[in-house]
Scaffold this motif. Structure first.
Motif, PDB file in Angstrom:
ATOM      1  N   ALA A 252       0.856  -1.263   0.040  1.00 30.27           N
ATOM      2  CA  ALA A 252      -0.054   0.049  -0.078  1.00 30.27           C
ATOM      3  C   ALA A 252       0.808   1.235   0.116  1.00 30.27           C
ATOM      4  CB  ALA A 252      -0.902   0.048   1.308  1.00 30.27           C
ATOM      5  N   SER A 253       1.948   1.213   0.541  1.00 29.52           N
ATOM      6  CA  SER A 253       3.111   2.338   0.514  1.00 29.52           C
ATOM      7  C   SER A 253       4.114   2.248  -0.705  1.00 29.52           C
ATOM      8  CB  SER A 253       3.743   2.403   1.825  1.00 29.52           C
ATOM      9  OG  SER A 253       2.739   2.553   2.831  1.00 29.52           O
ATOM     10  N   GLY A 254       3.734   1.390  -1.489  1.00 31.47           N
ATOM     11  CA  GLY A 254       4.524   1.232  -2.762  1.00 31.47           C
ATOM     12  C   GLY A 254       4.991   2.460  -3.491  1.00 31.47           C
ATOM     13  N   ILE A 255       4.243   3.300  -3.890  1.00 27.28           N
ATOM     14  CA  ILE A 255       4.579   4.426  -4.549  1.00 27.28           C
ATOM     15  C   ILE A 255       5.490   5.402  -3.757  1.00 27.28           C
ATOM     16  CG2 ILE A 255       3.878   6.420  -5.779  1.00 27.28           C
ATOM     17  CD1 ILE A 255       1.521   5.081  -6.604  1.00 27.28           C
ATOM     18  N   ARG A 256       5.219   5.599  -2.493  1.00 27.75           N
ATOM     19  CA  ARG A 256       6.158   6.460  -1.841  1.00 27.75           C
ATOM     20  C   ARG A 256       7.470   5.843  -1.676  1.00 27.75           C
ATOM     21  NH1 ARG A 256       6.072   7.806   4.097  1.00 27.75           N
ATOM     22  NH2 ARG A 256       4.252   6.282   4.377  1.00 27.75           N
ATOM     23  N   ALA A 257       7.382   4.551  -1.405  1.00 23.64           N
ATOM     24  CA  ALA A 257       8.611   3.933  -0.910  1.00 23.64           C
ATOM     25  C   ALA A 257       9.611   3.737  -2.241  1.00 23.64           C
ATOM     26  CB  ALA A 257       8.365   2.352  -0.583  1.00 23.64           C
ATOM     27  N   ALA A 258       8.752   3.603  -3.581  1.00 22.52           N
ATOM     28  CA  ALA A 258       9.473   3.615  -4.620  1.00 22.52           C
ATOM     29  C   ALA A 258      10.308   5.006  -4.845  1.00 22.52           C
ATOM     30  CB  ALA A 258       8.618   3.200  -5.719  1.00 22.52           C
ATOM     31  N   GLN A 259       9.533   6.181  -4.351  1.00 27.06           N
ATOM     32  CA  GLN A 259      10.066   7.427  -4.775  1.00 27.06           C
ATOM     33  C   GLN A 259      11.484   7.495  -3.816  1.00 27.06           C
ATOM     34  OE1 GLN A 259       6.549   9.911  -4.050  1.00 27.06           O
ATOM     35  NE2 GLN A 259       5.849   9.711  -6.047  1.00 27.06           N
ATOM     36  N   ASP A 260      11.157   7.158  -2.746  1.00 29.84           N
ATOM     37  CA  ASP A 260      12.345   7.339  -1.724  1.00 29.84           C
ATOM     38  C   ASP A 260      13.449   6.457  -2.179  1.00 29.84           C
ATOM     39  OD1 ASP A 260      10.818   8.582   0.027  1.00 29.84           O
ATOM     40  OD2 ASP A 260      10.459   7.296   1.370  1.00 29.84           O
ATOM     41  N   ALA A 261      13.263   5.357  -2.768  1.00 26.83           N
ATOM     42  CA  ALA A 261      14.429   4.356  -3.348  1.00 26.83           C
ATOM     43  C   ALA A 261      15.078   4.935  -4.632  1.00 26.83           C
ATOM     44  CB  ALA A 261      13.526   2.898  -3.482  1.00 26.83           C
ATOM     45  N   ALA A 262      14.064   5.817  -5.206  1.00 23.72           N
ATOM     46  CA  ALA A 262      14.738   6.482  -6.358  1.00 23.72           C
ATOM     47  C   ALA A 262      15.746   7.341  -5.959  1.00 23.72           C
ATOM     48  CB  ALA A 262      13.639   7.211  -7.207  1.00 23.72           C
ATOM     49  N   VAL A 263      15.569   8.234  -4.991  1.00 22.88           N
ATOM     50  CA  VAL A 263      16.375   9.112  -4.352  1.00 22.88           C
ATOM     51  C   VAL A 263      17.811   8.222  -3.698  1.00 22.88           C
ATOM     52  CG1 VAL A 263      16.817  10.810  -2.593  1.00 22.88           C
ATOM     53  CG2 VAL A 263      14.794  10.838  -3.714  1.00 22.88           C
ATOM     54  N   ALA A 264      17.520   7.374  -3.147  1.00 25.16           N
ATOM     55  CA  ALA A 264      18.611   6.550  -2.414  1.00 25.16           C
ATOM     56  C   ALA A 264      19.429   6.001  -3.704  1.00 25.16           C
ATOM     57  CB  ALA A 264      18.207   5.519  -1.659  1.00 25.16           C
ATOM     58  N   ALA A 265      18.959   5.674  -4.711  1.00 19.78           N
ATOM     59  CA  ALA A 265      19.636   5.022  -5.746  1.00 19.78           C
ATOM     60  C   ALA A 265      20.493   6.088  -6.529  1.00 19.78           C
ATOM     61  CB  ALA A 265      18.548   4.227  -6.815  1.00 19.78           C
TER      62      ALA A 265
END
Length: 327
Positions: A80-93
């Motif tokens: 359910a938090s997938g989009i927000r988590a993916a956005q955070d992952a993009a910054v970390a990547a």
């Protein structure tokens, strides 16, 4: 999000980063892996550049852990938090990619023993080094990962990104202690064990960070608890196996037991083993005390303990980077 929660999270980030850096520096100095000043008259990469290599490796590893944890949340722990988590992952990547680029450049200069300003003149020689080639592959993969993550909006996309992140972890691991003799059975075993060890550590630490950031329900925490148990078992087995092989136990009996108090590398293995034991004890406390409290609607104890656990984990990551650079 209220300012108090933001403040707590930033204190946790700063505390974890400080613990990792301090442990890294102390471990390198005490175990004999710290960079040394060049004798007078000799040209070298210089101490600042030499110290930048492990620090950049630490930053890259930390960013990789954040990416892995966020994607685990998006794929499995809390879709359910997938989009927000993916956005955070993009910054970390993006941080991972930048640290990998900087690590590639500084590592090439340090390995060749030249100042950074002379690296362009020796680019062809640097390109022949296996360590540089592996780091170059990692740079490409992390850059692609950052681009892919910037467009992820579905669980399927997050799954693909998670596989790409796992692939990006591998290249630097293929040039470590275990890869010196590539035709040796024990070398292959040590390298394979190290890869599994790093995957498990990334899932365990990143998963806990993801649970603290995104989870609000007991179900996600319980799913992570099962994952953490599997990761702990994998880390314990592969960590001891890899250390024993590197310390020569396959040829001289129980090398790990006899050398972890007589060599710098062994001392770091011992310290990492103690840290691992503490983390296992914390995990047991989670299962027996804080998870039941969480079930009753009281998450405070779980969050406090998990925050402390993350700081210990950050220090352990610093130990791992120091271990990889200790003879």
């Amino acid at each position: 999000m209220d300012p108090e929660t933001v403040g707590v999270r930033w204190r946790l980030v700063v505390g974890g980063a400080a613990a990792a850096v301090v442990v890294l520096v102390v471990a390198l100095v005490l175990a004999g892996g710290a960079p040394e000043r060049q004798p007078e008259g000799l040209i070298g990469a210089g101490l600042p550049l030499s110290w930048a290599v492990p620090v950049l490796r630490l930053i890259a590893d930390g960013a990789a852990i954040v990416v892995g944890g966020a994607l685990l949340v998006a794929v499995w722990l809390l879709p359910a938090s997938g989009i927000r988590a993916a956005q955070d992952a993009a910054v970390a990547a993006g941080v991972w990619a930048l640290a990998s680029v900087a690590g590639l450049i500084t590592s090439a200069a340090v390995i060749l023993g030249i100042p950074l300003s002379h690296l362009a003149e020796h680019a062809s020689v640097a390109g022949e080094l296996i360590q540089v080639r592996a780091l170059a592959v990692s740079v490409v993969l992390t850059a692609v990962l950052a681009v892919v993550l910037s467009g992820v909006r579905t669980v399927r996309g997050a799954r693909f990104a998670l596989g790409l992140a796992a692939l990006a972890l591998v290249p630097p691991l293929l040039t470590g202690h275990g890869a010196i003799e590539r035709t040796s059975f024990w070398s292959v075993t040590a390298t394979t064990s190290l890869v599994v060890h790093v995957f498990a550590a990334t899932a365990w630490i990143g998963g806990l960070a993801g649970v603290l950031r995104y989870a609000r329900d007991r179900a996600a925490v319980e799913r992570f608890s099962s994952l953490a148990l599997a990761c702990a078992i994998a880390m314990g087995v592969t960590g001891l196996l890899t250390a024993e092989i590197h310390l020569g136990g396959r040829e001289e009996g129980w090398g790990l037991i006899t050398q972890w108090v007589t060599t710098g590398y062994g001392a770091l293995v011992f310290a990492k083993t103690i840290a691992f034991a503490v983390l296992v004890a914390v995990g047991w406390w989670h299962r027996t005390v804080t998870l039941p409290e969480l079930a009753t609607g009281s998450p405070a104890a779980f969050r406090r303990l998990a925050a402390g656990e993350l700081v210990i984990m950050a220090g352990t990551v610093g130990l791992a980077v120091a271990l990889s650079r200790t003879p």
